[in-house]
Design a protein around this motif. Structure first.
Motif, PDB file in Angstrom:
ATOM      1  N   ILE A 112       0.838  -1.201   0.000  1.00 38.20           N
ATOM      2  CA  ILE A 112       0.000   0.000   0.000  1.00 38.20           C
ATOM      3  C   ILE A 112       0.872   1.249   0.000  1.00 38.20           C
ATOM      4  O   ILE A 112       0.634   2.204  -0.752  1.00 38.20           O
ATOM      5  N   GLY A 113       1.898   1.255   0.849  1.00 38.70           N
ATOM      6  CA  GLY A 113       2.773   2.418   0.942  1.00 38.70           C
ATOM      7  C   GLY A 113       3.541   2.693  -0.328  1.00 38.70           C
ATOM      8  O   GLY A 113       3.800   3.853  -0.679  1.00 38.70           O
ATOM      9  N   ALA A 114       3.914   1.633  -1.062  1.00 37.50           N
ATOM     10  CA  ALA A 114       4.689   1.800  -2.289  1.00 37.50           C
ATOM     11  C   ALA A 114       3.854   2.377  -3.418  1.00 37.50           C
ATOM     12  O   ALA A 114       4.370   3.086  -4.288  1.00 37.50           O
ATOM     13  N   VAL A 115       2.559   2.071  -3.430  1.00 36.95           N
ATOM     14  CA  VAL A 115       1.703   2.456  -4.555  1.00 36.95           C
ATOM     15  C   VAL A 115       0.946   3.750  -4.284  1.00 36.95           C
ATOM     16  O   VAL A 115       0.871   4.636  -5.143  1.00 36.95           O
ATOM     17  N   MET A 116       0.378   3.885  -3.082  1.00 32.89           N
ATOM     18  CA  MET A 116      -0.499   5.030  -2.813  1.00 32.89           C
ATOM     19  C   MET A 116       0.308   6.247  -2.404  1.00 32.89           C
ATOM     20  O   MET A 116       0.490   6.540  -1.223  1.00 32.89           O
ATOM     21  N   GLY A 117       0.795   6.976  -3.392  1.00 33.92           N
ATOM     22  CA  GLY A 117       1.550   8.197  -3.134  1.00 33.92           C
ATOM     23  C   GLY A 117       0.774   9.408  -3.578  1.00 33.92           C
ATOM     24  O   GLY A 117      -0.403   9.577  -3.273  1.00 33.92           O
ATOM     25  N   SER A 118       1.437  10.254  -4.348  1.00 41.09           N
ATOM     26  CA  SER A 118       0.809  11.499  -4.805  1.00 41.09           C
ATOM     27  C   SER A 118      -0.047  11.294  -6.043  1.00 41.09           C
ATOM     28  O   SER A 118      -0.748  12.208  -6.480  1.00 41.09           O
ATOM     29  N   GLY A 119      -0.017  10.078  -6.637  1.00 41.38           N
ATOM     30  CA  GLY A 119      -0.728   9.842  -7.888  1.00 41.38           C
ATOM     31  C   GLY A 119      -2.200  10.196  -7.819  1.00 41.38           C
ATOM     32  O   GLY A 119      -2.732  10.871  -8.700  1.00 41.38           O
ATOM     33  N   ILE A 120      -2.889   9.737  -6.775  1.00 39.58           N
ATOM     34  CA  ILE A 120      -4.313  10.002  -6.655  1.00 39.58           C
ATOM     35  C   ILE A 120      -4.598  11.495  -6.537  1.00 39.58           C
ATOM     36  O   ILE A 120      -5.628  11.989  -6.996  1.00 39.58           O
ATOM     37  N   PHE A 121      -3.662  12.258  -5.940  1.00 40.05           N
ATOM     38  CA  PHE A 121      -3.872  13.688  -5.743  1.00 40.05           C
ATOM     39  C   PHE A 121      -3.514  14.511  -6.985  1.00 40.05           C
ATOM     40  O   PHE A 121      -3.878  15.679  -7.082  1.00 40.05           O
ATOM     41  N   VAL A 127      -6.692  -3.581  -2.087  1.00 35.48           N
ATOM     42  CA  VAL A 127      -7.057  -2.435  -1.253  1.00 35.48           C
ATOM     43  C   VAL A 127      -6.855  -1.136  -2.021  1.00 35.48           C
ATOM     44  O   VAL A 127      -7.718  -0.235  -1.998  1.00 35.48           O
ATOM     45  N   VAL A 128      -5.746  -1.018  -2.740  1.00 38.94           N
ATOM     46  CA  VAL A 128      -5.443   0.207  -3.482  1.00 38.94           C
ATOM     47  C   VAL A 128      -6.478   0.451  -4.577  1.00 38.94           C
ATOM     48  O   VAL A 128      -6.941   1.577  -4.772  1.00 38.94           O
ATOM     49  N   ILE A 129      -6.866  -0.592  -5.307  1.00 34.42           N
ATOM     50  CA  ILE A 129      -7.856  -0.439  -6.381  1.00 34.42           C
ATOM     51  C   ILE A 129      -9.170   0.100  -5.820  1.00 34.42           C
ATOM     52  O   ILE A 129      -9.773   1.032  -6.367  1.00 34.42           O
ATOM     53  N   ILE A 130      -9.626  -0.490  -4.723  1.00 34.09           N
ATOM     54  CA  ILE A 130     -10.898  -0.059  -4.114  1.00 34.09           C
ATOM     55  C   ILE A 130     -10.809   1.394  -3.665  1.00 34.09           C
ATOM     56  O   ILE A 130     -11.717   2.213  -3.936  1.00 34.09           O
ATOM     57  N   LEU A 131      -9.721   1.769  -2.990  1.00 37.40           N
ATOM     58  CA  LEU A 131      -9.574   3.141  -2.496  1.00 37.40           C
ATOM     59  C   LEU A 131      -9.497   4.144  -3.639  1.00 37.40           C
ATOM     60  O   LEU A 131     -10.102   5.220  -3.577  1.00 37.40           O
ATOM     61  N   TYR A 132      -8.760   3.815  -4.689  1.00 38.35           N
ATOM     62  CA  TYR A 132      -8.653   4.732  -5.830  1.00 38.35           C
ATOM     63  C   TYR A 132     -10.022   4.974  -6.476  1.00 38.35           C
ATOM     64  O   TYR A 132     -10.361   6.110  -6.830  1.00 38.35           O
TER      65      TYR A 132
END
Length: 597
Positions: A89-98, A313-318
């Protein structure tokens, strides 16, 4: 910096050769580089050596034992499935979504950006499945470099690794500079206000960023000290990050307006898929987590749960976060550069900007940590093969981490991040990641359907034919899409060819190797689909990235021909001689034992 030297065969010379500073022996200890005469002789044999190394494939046993032995000390097995989930999760969920969500929604997909996130997430998940099987079978620090080296050979692995390392440097530098920008917004300042402008330096490189260097160095120290300590820090930071994201979801949905979802897809399927190609990079990072396989306690259990669980988890959150953004603001009013920040302002929640900034900083910090951990472990295993200077293969005895490789990669990240603007870095983003993912999927197909010395020639030839059709039809489908024709005639030809080639591989070729612990389901459909969708997304990448890819690959080839080829050839030959000598010794001892008996 204390250097722990390693000889060509990877023998333990640390007690005698540990010293301050670097010498030629740390970089080029191989016989080919001992003098001008030996080097010229090596160059004269370039053709034969190139033929030898291009055709050379490593083995599972060599990667798991011989290569790891070249690092003097073992990495400490301290990670479990819980650590792997948080690292993922930490490796993928960075600034990309923002950052990426704004451009994808406003300029391409509209409210259907949710679908784009889902498609790109499923695409990434296909690659995750391929990585997972390899990572369980080959839990070593080399990640995709190792997987490709075992199945597709030394040369292809070298080109792949060189490109992924460059991508890591560019990604790490860009995230470090973004960290500075978000820190400035946290203090209500312009994003560039914490950088120093130097007019005498060329445009694009004249805004110096010491904060980007500082955060990179801090992350480097944490990564060098202990992988378990890094895991704990990552877990805490990621938990905080998820709390912030949960706040964004709840606060944003209190201002939800369902009418903003109409029209749902203003630019049709082409807009959705264009946004998919942009948003795919929001999922990049899990491949670095795969390099931690050597430090996992129970690979067969911990790696599948960690990689697949974290990506799910990342897919669902995005998808939820992008939907929340659309609920708050019409897609055509979303800001491209700061979508969530200005969306909260538009609905009267300006104070939420600080929460968004904190969340972005936390996310980027964990991405930087995972980035340098992955970089260092890639470089460590490449150095074990002597395709990179062998002193980078050393594992620190006390910390059980690749300190040398971590420091060197941090220096590269810091230099690029200190000088280079985000605009220039964005233009350097290339198709290297998709290229690597495609090669890993291809390597998995080769692994399952071909075993040297066991697979029949007829099955081997059919495998080659089907793989050519799968790759060729995938490229043709992507080219048809890139041409921009509205007709579906091209797809009516290329897609069935891909389907029939995959079906043929399933029906007509006997599977040669079964995974011991965990395998990709629906073989060969998932790796074949991974190749197809990765190549398809490549068609939406700008021409500048292809030019960068070509130039960098050319530079890699030059280094390979003059340095890496001869160093890796010597290392492989020395290892072979050592193994043969050991075998002869065992035979002699066995013969003497029989005589005495």
């Amino acid at each position: 910096m204390a250097i722990e030297s390693i000889d060509v065969a990877g023998n333990d010379n640390g007690s005698k050769k540990r010293r301050r500073g670097c010498t030629k022996e740390d970089f080029l200890p191989e016989p080919s580089f001992q003098s001008c005469e030996t080097y010229l002789k090596a160059l004269s044999n370039t053709r034969s050596r190139l033929k030898d190394r291009i055709l050379a494939r490593s083995t599972d046993d060599a990667e798991l034992h011989e290569m790891r032995g070249r690092s003097r000390h073992e990495m400490k097995k301290t990670l479990n499935w819980w650590d792997m989930i948080w690292f993922g999760i930490g490796a993928v969920m960075g600034s990309g979504i923002f950052v990426l969500t704004g451009e994808a929604a406003r300029n391409h997909a509209g409210p259907a950006v949710v679908v784009s996130y889902l498609i790109s997430g499923i695409t990434a998940l296909l690659s995750v499945l391929c990585y997972t099987e390899f990572c369980i079978e080959l839990p070593v620090a080399g990640g995709s470099f190792t997987y490709i080296r075992v199945e597709l050979g030394d040369f292809v692995a070298y080109i792949a690794a060189g490109n992924i390392l460059f991508e890591y440097v560019v990604g790490g530098a860009s995230v470090a500079r973004s960290w500075t920008s978000y820190l400035a917004t946290l203090f209500n300042k312009d994003p560039a206000s914490f950088r120093f402008h130097v007019s005498s330096i060329s445009e694009g490189y004249n805004y110096l960023d010491p904060i980007a260097v500082a955060i990179s160095v801090i992350i480097c120290v944490a990564a060098c000290m202990s992988t378990k300590m890094s895991s704990r820090f990552n877990s805490i930071a990621t938990v905080v990050h998820l709390v912030v994201l949960l706040f964004i979801l709840i606060a944003g949905l209190t201002k939800a307006n369902p009418q903003h979802f109409s029209p749902f897809a203003p630019n049709g399927i082409r807009g959705i898929l264009k946004a998919t190609s942009i948003l795919f990079f929001a999922y990049v990072g899990f491949d670095g987590v795969a390099t931690l396989g050597e430090e996992v306690k129970n690979p067969g259990r911990d790696i599948p749960i960690g990689l697949i669980g974290s990506m799910s988890v990342v897919i669902i959150l995005y998808c939820l976060l992008s939907a929340t953004l659309i609920f708050m603001q019409p897609y055509d009013q979303i800001d491209v550069d700061a979508p969530f920040t200005l969306a909260f302002q538009a609905v009267g929640l300006k104070w939420a900007n600080y929460i968004v900034a904190i969340g972005a900083l936390k996310g980027m910090t964990t991405v930087l940590l995972a980035n340098v951990l992955g970089q260092a472990r890639y470089f460590t295993h490449i150095a074990r093969t002597h395709m990179a200077p062998p002193f980078l293969a050393a594992i620190n005895e006390k910390t059980g981490t690749p300190v040398n490789a971590t420091i060197v990669m941090t220096v590269f990240n810091s230099v690029v991040g200190f000088f280079t603007s985000l605009d220039v870095l964005a233009n350097l983003l290339s198709l290297a990641t998709l290229f690597i993912f495609s090669l890993v999927a291809l390597a998995l197909l080769v692994r399952r359907y071909y075993v040297r010395g066991e697979t029949k020639c007829s099955d081997r030839n059919k495998l080659i034919g089907f793989l050519v059709l799968i790759i060729g039809s995938s490229i043709a489908t992507a080219a048809t899409w890139a041409a921009g024709n509205n007709g579906w005639i091209g797809f009516a030809v290329t897609v069935p060819i891909w389907f029939l080639a995959t079906l043929g591989l399933k029906v007509a070729v006997k599977e040669a190797k079964k995974p011991m612990l965990w395998g990709v389901p629906l073989m060969p459909w998932i790796p074949s689909a991974s190749i197809a969708v990765n190549v398809f997304i490549m068609a939406s990448i700008d021409s500048a990235s292809y030019i960068r890819f070509g130039i960098w690959t050319l530079l890699l080839l030059v280094y390979y021909v003059f340095i890496a080829l001869h160093a890796s050839y010597d290392a492989a030959k020395d290892a072979t001689d050592t193994t043969s000598a050991a075998t002869d010794t065992n035979l002699e001892l066995g013969g003497e034992s029989q005589v005495n008996h």
